[in-house]
Design a protein around this motif. Structure first.
Motif, PDB file in Angstrom:
ATOM      1  N   THR A 132       0.824  -1.219   0.000  1.00  0.00           N
ATOM      2  CA  THR A 132       0.000   0.000   0.000  1.00  0.00           C
ATOM      3  C   THR A 132       0.852   1.262   0.000  1.00  0.00           C
ATOM      4  N   ALA A 133       2.174   1.118  -0.049  1.00  0.00           N
ATOM      5  CA  ALA A 133       3.078   2.262   0.052  1.00  0.00           C
ATOM      6  C   ALA A 133       3.835   2.470  -1.246  1.00  0.00           C
ATOM      7  N   GLY A 134       4.539   3.613  -1.336  1.00  0.00           N
ATOM      8  CA  GLY A 134       5.427   3.866  -2.471  1.00  0.00           C
ATOM      9  C   GLY A 134       4.719   3.785  -3.809  1.00  0.00           C
ATOM     10  N   LEU A 135       5.214   2.899  -4.689  1.00  0.00           N
ATOM     11  CA  LEU A 135       4.672   2.790  -6.040  1.00  0.00           C
ATOM     12  C   LEU A 135       3.267   2.200  -6.061  1.00  0.00           C
ATOM     13  N   GLY A 136       2.846   1.593  -4.959  1.00  0.00           N
ATOM     14  CA  GLY A 136       1.487   1.074  -4.847  1.00  0.00           C
ATOM     15  C   GLY A 136       0.688   1.845  -3.808  1.00  0.00           C
ATOM     16  N   TYR A 137       1.023   3.117  -3.626  1.00  0.00           N
ATOM     17  CA  TYR A 137       0.422   3.918  -2.559  1.00  0.00           C
ATOM     18  C   TYR A 137      -1.098   3.949  -2.660  1.00  0.00           C
ATOM     19  N   ASN A 138      -1.754   3.678  -1.540  1.00  0.00           N
ATOM     20  CA  ASN A 138      -3.202   3.831  -1.432  1.00  0.00           C
ATOM     21  C   ASN A 138      -3.491   5.239  -0.908  1.00  0.00           C
ATOM     22  N   TYR A 139      -4.056   6.075  -1.751  1.00  0.00           N
ATOM     23  CA  TYR A 139      -4.293   7.466  -1.368  1.00  0.00           C
ATOM     24  C   TYR A 139      -5.415   7.545  -0.348  1.00  0.00           C
ATOM     25  N   THR A 140      -5.114   8.130   0.804  1.00  0.00           N
ATOM     26  CA  THR A 140      -6.149   8.402   1.796  1.00  0.00           C
ATOM     27  C   THR A 140      -6.983   9.584   1.291  1.00  0.00           C
ATOM     28  N   PRO A 141      -8.147   9.855   1.906  1.00  0.00           N
ATOM     29  CA  PRO A 141      -8.981  10.955   1.422  1.00  0.00           C
ATOM     30  C   PRO A 141      -8.199  12.262   1.302  1.00  0.00           C
ATOM     31  N   HIS A 142      -8.269  12.875   0.133  1.00  0.00           N
ATOM     32  CA  HIS A 142      -7.497  14.082  -0.149  1.00  0.00           C
ATOM     33  C   HIS A 142      -8.141  14.842  -1.296  1.00  0.00           C
ATOM     34  N   ARG A 143      -7.760  16.094  -1.440  1.00  0.00           N
ATOM     35  CA  ARG A 143      -8.056  16.865  -2.649  1.00  0.00           C
ATOM     36  C   ARG A 143      -6.740  17.027  -3.411  1.00  0.00           C
ATOM     37  N   ASP A 144      -6.787  17.004  -4.719  1.00  0.00           N
ATOM     38  CA  ASP A 144      -5.567  17.263  -5.480  1.00  0.00           C
ATOM     39  C   ASP A 144      -5.079  18.686  -5.275  1.00  0.00           C
ATOM     40  N   THR A 145      -5.986  19.585  -4.952  1.00  0.00           N
ATOM     41  CA  THR A 145      -5.573  20.974  -4.711  1.00  0.00           C
ATOM     42  C   THR A 145      -4.660  21.077  -3.494  1.00  0.00           C
ATOM     43  N   TRP A 146      -4.696  20.086  -2.599  1.00  0.00           N
ATOM     44  CA  TRP A 146      -3.756  20.079  -1.468  1.00  0.00           C
ATOM     45  C   TRP A 146      -2.335  19.793  -1.934  1.00  0.00           C
ATOM     46  N   TYR A 147      -2.202  19.257  -3.153  1.00  0.00           N
ATOM     47  CA  TYR A 147      -0.893  18.968  -3.743  1.00  0.00           C
ATOM     48  C   TYR A 147      -0.420  20.137  -4.624  1.00  0.00           C
ATOM     49  N   SER A 148      -0.770  21.351  -4.255  1.00  0.00           N
ATOM     50  CA  SER A 148      -0.329  22.559  -4.973  1.00  0.00           C
ATOM     51  C   SER A 148      -0.866  22.645  -6.399  1.00  0.00           C
ATOM     52  N   SER A 149      -2.029  22.052  -6.627  1.00  0.00           N
ATOM     53  CA  SER A 149      -2.657  22.114  -7.952  1.00  0.00           C
ATOM     54  C   SER A 149      -3.594  23.311  -8.031  1.00  0.00           C
ATOM     55  N   PRO A 150      -3.810  23.855  -9.229  1.00  0.00           N
ATOM     56  CA  PRO A 150      -4.729  24.989  -9.372  1.00  0.00           C
ATOM     57  C   PRO A 150      -6.175  24.559  -9.153  1.00  0.00           C
ATOM     58  N   GLN A 151      -7.008  25.487  -8.742  1.00  0.00           N
ATOM     59  CA  GLN A 151      -8.412  25.178  -8.466  1.00  0.00           C
ATOM     60  C   GLN A 151      -9.173  24.745  -9.719  1.00  0.00           C
ATOM     61  N   CYS A 152      -8.677  25.097 -10.888  1.00  0.00           N
ATOM     62  CA  CYS A 152      -9.377  24.736 -12.129  1.00  0.00           C
ATOM     63  C   CYS A 152      -8.861  23.422 -12.712  1.00  0.00           C
ATOM     64  N   GLN A 153      -8.135  22.647 -11.925  1.00  0.00           N
ATOM     65  CA  GLN A 153      -7.638  21.370 -12.441  1.00  0.00           C
ATOM     66  C   GLN A 153      -8.788  20.389 -12.670  1.00  0.00           C
ATOM     67  N   ASN A 154      -8.762  19.733 -13.843  1.00  0.00           N
ATOM     68  CA  ASN A 154      -9.697  18.672 -14.187  1.00  0.00           C
ATOM     69  C   ASN A 154      -8.992  17.336 -14.000  1.00  0.00           C
ATOM     70  N   ASN A 155      -9.581  16.431 -13.237  1.00  0.00           N
ATOM     71  CA  ASN A 155      -9.024  15.098 -13.033  1.00  0.00           C
ATOM     72  C   ASN A 155      -9.730  14.097 -13.952  1.00  0.00           C
ATOM     73  N   TRP A 156      -8.956  13.164 -14.490  1.00  0.00           N
ATOM     74  CA  TRP A 156      -9.493  12.113 -15.361  1.00  0.00           C
ATOM     75  C   TRP A 156      -8.959  10.768 -14.882  1.00  0.00           C
ATOM     76  N   TRP A 157      -9.826   9.763 -14.788  1.00  0.00           N
ATOM     77  CA  TRP A 157      -9.442   8.443 -14.272  1.00  0.00           C
ATOM     78  C   TRP A 157     -10.142   7.364 -15.096  1.00  0.00           C
ATOM     79  N   ALA A 158      -9.360   6.400 -15.581  1.00  0.00           N
ATOM     80  CA  ALA A 158      -9.914   5.345 -16.440  1.00  0.00           C
ATOM     81  C   ALA A 158      -9.453   3.976 -15.959  1.00  0.00           C
ATOM     82  N   PRO A 159     -10.369   2.998 -15.828  1.00  0.00           N
ATOM     83  CA  PRO A 159      -9.981   1.649 -15.427  1.00  0.00           C
ATOM     84  C   PRO A 159      -9.288   0.911 -16.569  1.00  0.00           C
ATOM     85  N   ILE A 160      -8.392   0.015 -16.201  1.00  0.00           N
ATOM     86  CA  ILE A 160      -7.757  -0.869 -17.188  1.00  0.00           C
ATOM     87  C   ILE A 160      -8.234  -2.293 -16.954  1.00  0.00           C
ATOM     88  N   VAL A 161      -7.922  -2.862 -15.784  1.00  0.00           N
ATOM     89  CA  VAL A 161      -8.440  -4.178 -15.408  1.00  0.00           C
ATOM     90  C   VAL A 161      -8.569  -4.235 -13.888  1.00  0.00           C
TER      91      VAL A 161
END
Length: 309
Positions: A118-147
């Motif tokens: 669950t750490a490092g390259l397999g990190y399980n992200y706890t509840p967060h906003r991407d804006t907490w990672y110094s992202s702009p408020q107008c950031q659009n997030n996109w997520w697509a499943p593979i398998v």
């Protein structure tokens, strides 16, 4: 407001952006352009794991070997020219203007069972906003499943905190320090992850909504949405891809939901590249967001530091 999920794939790009800035989440039905992106990622995954089935490799190899496979696989996907081309094709297919839309390089996510990694390259992200990672408020997030995406191995949203302040540790996050050390060191963490990931402090995330899409579908949502990784309790690894975009006019006008609780420093906007030319954002736009940040940090992460000498 109520948590709204739309499956309307015919919404114009400007209208979609306006609606996600109001808290709506789009779960867009499968499209050939998205399926092609997922198929390419899967080809790289299959090649990287060799004789092992990527979905069950965690049952056959030590976690250290698993991480040694993930490192070059994830970096190779992120910086592959064809990944950028396929990402651009997705954006054009969904109606974005490639001369005004900028993207951050795509990420490949591997989430084996939580009892394994669950750490490092397999990190399980706890509840967060991407804006907490110094992202702009107008950031659009996109997520697509593979398998391997099920209700027990997907992504979750926490709508109680949409435009409601949440106590968090974003004050400890500086984008330039993150570029200097934390991104470089991800592969070294297997049993724990001491990196300063912003997270909730002092309370839980409230209610949870899980969305499971089929291959070829994609989620579109605001970077200000509180979301997390659902710890994988299945016997099979989950693979997905994600990326982030910003619209040039939205950056200039500082569009997006109001910043209610992020106090991170530095900015991620230098990471974005124009969809048609891969050019960086204009300096005058970067200057709008470059407010503070570590003087000793690194403004733009260099993937060369991940390569063996």
């Amino acid at each position: 407001m109520a948590f709204v999920i739309s499956t309307d794939g015919g919404v114009a790009d400007a209208a979609r952006r306006h609606r996600i800035y109001s808290g709506e989440v789009f779960c867009l039905p499968p499209r050939d352009s998205i399926r092609a992106f997922a198929d390419f990622a899967w080809e790289l995954i299959i090649a990287a794991f060799g004789d092992h089935d990527p979905a069950t490799a965690h049952d056959e190899i030590p976690v250290e070997e698993y991480v040694r496979i993930l490192g070059p696989l994830k970096t190779g996907f992120t910086h592959h020219l064809h990944s950028k081309e396929l990402l651009r094709d997705v954006l054009i297919d969904l109606g974005a203007d490639p001369t005004r839309t900028y993207f951050d390089v795509p990420k490949l996510r591997a989430v084996p069972p939580a009892s394994y990694l669950t750490a490092g390259l397999g990190y399980n992200y706890t509840p967060h906003r991407d804006t907490w990672y110094s992202s702009p408020q107008c950031q659009n997030n996109w997520w697509a499943p593979i398998v391997g995406v099920t209700s027990e191995s997907c992504m979750a949203f926490h709508p109680d905190y949409w435009q409601q302040p949440a106590d968090n540790t974003s004050a400890d996050f500086d984008a330039y320090e993150w570029n200097r050390t934390s991104r470089r060191d991800a592969a070294t963490y297997i049993t724990s992850d001491p990196r300063p990931h912003p997270r909730l402090s002092g309370h839980g995330p409230g209610s949870e909504i899980r969305i499971v899409g089929e291959v070829g579908s994609i989620l579109s949502f605001s970077g200000a949405q509180l979301h997390s990784t659902v710890p994988n309790t299945t016997g099979r690894a989950r693979f997905s891809l994600d990326f982030r975009t910003v619209d040039l006019d939205d950056l200039i006008t500082k569009a997006g939901p109001v910043n209610i609780d992020s106090v991170s420093t530095g900015t991620s906007v230098r990471d974005y590249r124009r969809a048609d030319s891969y050019d960086q954002l204009p300096d005058e736009v970067i200057d709008l967001y470059d407010q503070g940040g570590s003087a000793d940090g690194v403004l733009v992460f260099d993937p060369a530091v991940l390569k063996a000498p």
